[in-house]
Design a protein around this motif. Sequence first.
Motif, PDB file in Angstrom:
ATOM      1  N   MET A 133      51.615   3.371  11.959  1.00 55.80           N
ATOM      2  CA  MET A 133      52.717   3.188  11.005  1.00 55.80           C
ATOM      3  C   MET A 133      53.159   1.718  10.973  1.00 55.80           C
ATOM      4  N   SER A 134      53.012   1.020  12.101  1.00 59.86           N
ATOM      5  CA  SER A 134      53.293  -0.416  12.117  1.00 59.86           C
ATOM      6  C   SER A 134      52.225  -1.166  11.313  1.00 59.86           C
ATOM      7  N   GLU A 135      50.998  -0.688  11.406  1.00 60.08           N
ATOM      8  CA  GLU A 135      49.924  -1.320  10.617  1.00 60.08           C
ATOM      9  C   GLU A 135      50.219  -1.176   9.128  1.00 60.08           C
ATOM     10  N   GLY A 177      53.426  -9.097  16.730  1.00 57.77           N
ATOM     11  CA  GLY A 177      52.861  -7.859  17.287  1.00 57.77           C
ATOM     12  C   GLY A 177      52.018  -7.165  16.227  1.00 57.77           C
ATOM     13  N   VAL A 178      52.059  -5.822  16.237  1.00 57.49           N
ATOM     14  CA  VAL A 178      51.226  -5.061  15.290  1.00 57.49           C
ATOM     15  C   VAL A 178      51.669  -5.335  13.850  1.00 57.49           C
ATOM     16  N   VAL A 179      52.971  -5.225  13.576  1.00 61.47           N
ATOM     17  CA  VAL A 179      53.480  -5.467  12.219  1.00 61.47           C
ATOM     18  C   VAL A 179      53.168  -6.909  11.800  1.00 61.47           C
ATOM     19  N   GLY A 180      53.501  -7.852  12.667  1.00 60.67           N
ATOM     20  CA  GLY A 180      53.358  -9.268  12.334  1.00 60.67           C
ATOM     21  C   GLY A 180      51.924  -9.678  12.042  1.00 60.67           C
ATOM     22  N   LEU A 197      56.140 -16.883  14.217  1.00 56.89           N
ATOM     23  CA  LEU A 197      56.963 -17.331  15.351  1.00 56.89           C
ATOM     24  C   LEU A 197      56.997 -16.218  16.386  1.00 56.89           C
ATOM     25  N   GLU A 198      56.565 -16.530  17.606  1.00 60.17           N
ATOM     26  CA  GLU A 198      56.467 -15.546  18.676  1.00 60.17           C
ATOM     27  C   GLU A 198      57.147 -16.095  19.923  1.00 60.17           C
ATOM     28  N   ARG A 199      57.532 -15.185  20.819  1.00 60.32           N
ATOM     29  CA  ARG A 199      58.083 -15.693  22.082  1.00 60.32           C
ATOM     30  C   ARG A 199      57.064 -15.586  23.220  1.00 60.32           C
ATOM     31  N   MET A 219      56.497 -21.464  18.732  1.00 56.57           N
ATOM     32  CA  MET A 219      57.356 -20.794  19.715  1.00 56.57           C
ATOM     33  C   MET A 219      58.647 -20.378  19.018  1.00 56.57           C
ATOM     34  N   SER A 220      59.061 -19.137  19.285  1.00 56.39           N
ATOM     35  CA  SER A 220      60.282 -18.622  18.664  1.00 56.39           C
ATOM     36  C   SER A 220      61.505 -19.148  19.428  1.00 56.39           C
ATOM     37  N   ASN A 221      62.189 -20.119  18.827  1.00 56.98           N
ATOM     38  CA  ASN A 221      63.473 -20.595  19.372  1.00 56.98           C
ATOM     39  C   ASN A 221      64.352 -20.963  18.180  1.00 56.98           C
ATOM     40  N   ASP A 266      62.681  -7.261   6.019  1.00 52.36           N
ATOM     41  CA  ASP A 266      62.954  -7.061   7.448  1.00 52.36           C
ATOM     42  C   ASP A 266      62.398  -5.709   7.892  1.00 52.36           C
ATOM     43  N   VAL A 267      61.162  -5.738   8.375  1.00 51.31           N
ATOM     44  CA  VAL A 267      60.513  -4.481   8.786  1.00 51.31           C
ATOM     45  C   VAL A 267      61.227  -3.903  10.007  1.00 51.31           C
ATOM     46  N   ALA A 268      61.788  -4.767  10.829  1.00 51.58           N
ATOM     47  CA  ALA A 268      62.463  -4.313  12.054  1.00 51.58           C
ATOM     48  C   ALA A 268      63.852  -3.725  11.783  1.00 51.58           C
ATOM     49  N   VAL A 269      64.142  -3.443  10.522  1.00 52.12           N
ATOM     50  CA  VAL A 269      65.469  -2.902  10.175  1.00 52.12           C
ATOM     51  C   VAL A 269      65.726  -1.560  10.870  1.00 52.12           C
ATOM     52  N   ASP A 270      64.623  -0.826  11.185  1.00 50.72           N
ATOM     53  CA  ASP A 270      64.822   0.469  11.860  1.00 50.72           C
ATOM     54  C   ASP A 270      65.363   0.293  13.275  1.00 50.72           C
ATOM     55  N   GLN A 271      65.265  -0.916  13.818  1.00 51.46           N
ATOM     56  CA  GLN A 271      65.843  -1.183  15.153  1.00 51.46           C
ATOM     57  C   GLN A 271      67.080  -2.070  15.022  1.00 51.46           C
ATOM     58  N   GLY A 272      67.663  -2.117  13.836  1.00 49.72           N
ATOM     59  CA  GLY A 272      68.886  -2.893  13.639  1.00 49.72           C
ATOM     60  C   GLY A 272      68.684  -4.185  12.871  1.00 49.72           C
ATOM     61  N   ALA A 298      65.101  -3.910   2.911  1.00 49.04           N
ATOM     62  CA  ALA A 298      65.403  -3.357   4.243  1.00 49.04           C
ATOM     63  C   ALA A 298      65.153  -1.844   4.288  1.00 49.04           C
ATOM     64  N   VAL A 299      63.955  -1.453   3.873  1.00 50.71           N
ATOM     65  CA  VAL A 299      63.618  -0.021   3.859  1.00 50.71           C
ATOM     66  C   VAL A 299      63.120   0.379   5.260  1.00 50.71           C
ATOM     67  N   ALA A 300      63.739   1.437   5.811  1.00 57.66           N
ATOM     68  CA  ALA A 300      63.424   1.800   7.205  1.00 57.66           C
ATOM     69  C   ALA A 300      62.174   2.670   7.323  1.00 57.66           C
ATOM     70  N   ASN A 301      61.772   3.311   6.230  1.00 57.64           N
ATOM     71  CA  ASN A 301      60.554   4.155   6.298  1.00 57.64           C
ATOM     72  C   ASN A 301      59.539   3.664   5.278  1.00 57.64           C
ATOM     73  N   MET A 302      59.085   2.432   5.472  1.00 52.18           N
ATOM     74  CA  MET A 302      58.151   1.828   4.517  1.00 52.18           C
ATOM     75  C   MET A 302      56.888   2.673   4.303  1.00 52.18           C
ATOM     76  N   PRO A 303      56.286   3.253   5.361  1.00 56.68           N
ATOM     77  CA  PRO A 303      55.049   4.013   5.144  1.00 56.68           C
ATOM     78  C   PRO A 303      55.221   5.183   4.157  1.00 56.68           C
TER      79      PRO A 303
HETATM   80  P1  NAD Z   1      55.144  -4.855  18.644  1.00 52.81           P
HETATM   81  O1  NAD Z   1      55.694  -4.529  19.972  1.00 52.81           O
HETATM   82  O2  NAD Z   1      53.685  -4.662  18.396  1.00 52.81           O
HETATM   83  O3  NAD Z   1      55.467  -6.380  18.279  1.00 52.81           O
HETATM   84  C1  NAD Z   1      56.720  -6.970  18.458  1.00 52.81           C
HETATM   85  C2  NAD Z   1      56.499  -8.442  18.749  1.00 52.81           C
HETATM   86  O4  NAD Z   1      57.784  -9.083  18.733  1.00 52.81           O
HETATM   87  C3  NAD Z   1      55.863  -8.718  20.122  1.00 52.81           C
HETATM   88  O5  NAD Z   1      54.671  -9.457  19.959  1.00 52.81           O
HETATM   89  C4  NAD Z   1      56.953  -9.506  20.854  1.00 52.81           C
HETATM   90  O6  NAD Z   1      56.424 -10.502  21.730  1.00 52.81           O
HETATM   91  C5  NAD Z   1      57.680 -10.136  19.673  1.00 52.81           C
HETATM   92  N1  NAD Z   1      59.030 -10.633  20.004  1.00 52.81           N
HETATM   93  C6  NAD Z   1      59.976 -10.080  20.788  1.00 52.81           C
HETATM   94  N2  NAD Z   1      61.077 -10.850  20.814  1.00 52.81           N
HETATM   95  C7  NAD Z   1      60.814 -11.924  20.030  1.00 52.81           C
HETATM   96  C8  NAD Z   1      61.549 -13.072  19.652  1.00 52.81           C
HETATM   97  N3  NAD Z   1      62.782 -13.286  20.106  1.00 52.81           N
HETATM   98  N4  NAD Z   1      60.967 -13.946  18.798  1.00 52.81           N
HETATM   99  C9  NAD Z   1      59.722 -13.745  18.323  1.00 52.81           C
HETATM  100  N5  NAD Z   1      58.974 -12.678  18.658  1.00 52.81           N
HETATM  101  C10 NAD Z   1      59.504 -11.783  19.495  1.00 52.81           C
HETATM  102  O7  NAD Z   1      56.010  -4.021  17.583  1.00 52.81           O
HETATM  103  P2  NAD Z   1      55.561  -3.624  16.110  1.00 52.81           P
HETATM  104  O8  NAD Z   1      54.776  -2.353  16.168  1.00 52.81           O
HETATM  105  O9  NAD Z   1      54.947  -4.794  15.457  1.00 52.81           O
HETATM  106  O10 NAD Z   1      56.969  -3.267  15.443  1.00 52.81           O
HETATM  107  C11 NAD Z   1      57.865  -4.282  14.984  1.00 52.81           C
HETATM  108  C12 NAD Z   1      59.080  -3.608  14.366  1.00 52.81           C
HETATM  109  O11 NAD Z   1      58.728  -2.950  13.156  1.00 52.81           O
HETATM  110  C13 NAD Z   1      59.735  -2.527  15.245  1.00 52.81           C
HETATM  111  O12 NAD Z   1      61.134  -2.638  15.158  1.00 52.81           O
HETATM  112  C14 NAD Z   1      59.271  -1.246  14.593  1.00 52.81           C
HETATM  113  O13 NAD Z   1      60.153  -0.169  14.875  1.00 52.81           O
HETATM  114  C15 NAD Z   1      59.342  -1.667  13.158  1.00 52.81           C
HETATM  115  N6  NAD Z   1      58.668  -0.779  12.197  1.00 52.81           N
HETATM  116  C16 NAD Z   1      59.344  -0.535  11.026  1.00 52.81           C
HETATM  117  C17 NAD Z   1      58.775   0.232  10.036  1.00 52.81           C
HETATM  118  C18 NAD Z   1      59.505   0.411   8.738  1.00 52.81           C
HETATM  119  O14 NAD Z   1      59.121   1.274   7.944  1.00 52.81           O
HETATM  120  N7  NAD Z   1      60.520  -0.371   8.456  1.00 52.81           N
HETATM  121  C19 NAD Z   1      57.517   0.833  10.227  1.00 52.81           C
HETATM  122  C20 NAD Z   1      56.840   0.572  11.439  1.00 52.81           C
HETATM  123  C21 NAD Z   1      57.422  -0.238  12.432  1.00 52.81           C
END
Ligand code: NAD
Length: 364
Positions: A133-135, A177-180, A197-199, A219-221, A266-272, A298-303
């Motif tokens: 689902m992240s893919e 990560g997977v989404v990125g 940008l990653e940490r 680098m994420s800063n 903002d795909v990460a909207v499901d986590q805030g 900011a759709v939380a269920n994109m799939p």
């Molecule tokens: P993941 O764990 O594969 O990747 C997250 C990445 O974020 C990691 O590589 C981590 O190192 C990085 N990270 C953490 N803190 C950071 C920071 N401060 N700066 C930069 N990078 C940082 O997770 P994922 O599977 O890619 O999921 C990402 C988000 O997408 C999650 O919140 C997930 O729930 C959400 N998601 C949303 C939907 C939707 O429909 N909206 C669908 C699938 C997943």
Amino acid sequence: MIIGVPKEIKSSEYRVALTPAGAGMLKAAGHEVVVEPGAGEGSSFPDEAYQAEGASIASGTKDVWERAEMIMKVKEPLPEEFRYFREGLLLFTYLHLAAAQELTLALMDKGVSGVAYETIQLPNGSLPLLTPMSEVAGRMSVQVGSQFLEAFYGGRGILLGGVPGVPPAEVIILGGGVVGTNAAKIALGMGANVVILERSADRMRYIDDVFNGRIRTLMSNPYNIANAVRKADLLIGAVLIPGARAPHLVTEEMVKSMKKGAVIVDVAVDQGGTIATIDRVTTHKDPVYEKHGVLHYAVANMPGAVPRTSTFALTNVTMPYALELANKGLKTAVNQNESLRKGVNTYKGHITHPQVAAAADLPY
Ligand code: NAD
């Protein structure tokens, strides 16, 4: 075993837990598959496609739940489905019990064994039933982002790949990560300039390696984020800190510095959410709002927008576990498979997952 597949009833849920091919695999392993009429319709699988693979079509919802020994679903059961719970029923689905106390109590009360897709965990710590689902969401984020960059939708009027003599768009991705990385792959394929940008330095090394340097990593800063965000045509939030709320990496001031008509997904909207100005979840029916001249998606269920692809992606990874559960029964299957054992959230009236117990404030 008799496996039942109900039609999903959650609003805007068009996925189904089993494809006709999956029904055929269970059938070939000696099981019986009962499908609710129209269960596959939202994913463009007619009842006849299941019948052709040896499944039977039930007379209705009640019939599926009553005949099945194992129910395969996509979303957690809703209160109107609790009436079908009974002692010994095996439920295999996304459950998200930590956020659903009423459902947890109903499963415990009726002695239903709940195996949750989202807590099945491989020895390396990854969650194989969440990855697809992240893919999907990652790849889709660029597809929707490029659409909202079109002038007709209120965007900046930019073609992601540019054309000869005209520069491509700047796509900035927070989190690799997977989404990125899936977002990056599509953006790169469309010809955009992509920055992640990653940490995690290791993760950046990996990205640099697999994309052969064609994606820039930073680098994420706060300094790098502020600079990158200012230049973004499309900004994608894809950060995850397991078990925690997403950090607000992009402040309101940074959003104000963005170009007029730029787009945030903002795909990460499901986590805030990772962006301070993402103050609400949007829906597929009304996906964007404008703030400080920037479009926010900011759709939380994109799939959910691509249910057929999502159904295939989900069932590709659930099928091996479904077959294991059906072939061996819950007890033997989980005794032999540690990853699957981590999926068991409730068993015979007890909570069997530490985080679920902690969230419900109940004994484990
Ligand atoms: P993941 O764990 O594969 O990747 C997250 C990445 O974020 C990691 O590589 C981590 O190192 C990085 N990270 C953490 N803190 C950071 C920071 N401060 N700066 C930069 N990078 C940082 O997770 P994922 O599977 O890619 O999921 C990402 C988000 O997408 C999650 O919140 C997930 O729930 C959400 N998601 C949303 C939907 C939707 O429909 N909206 C669908 C699938 C997943």
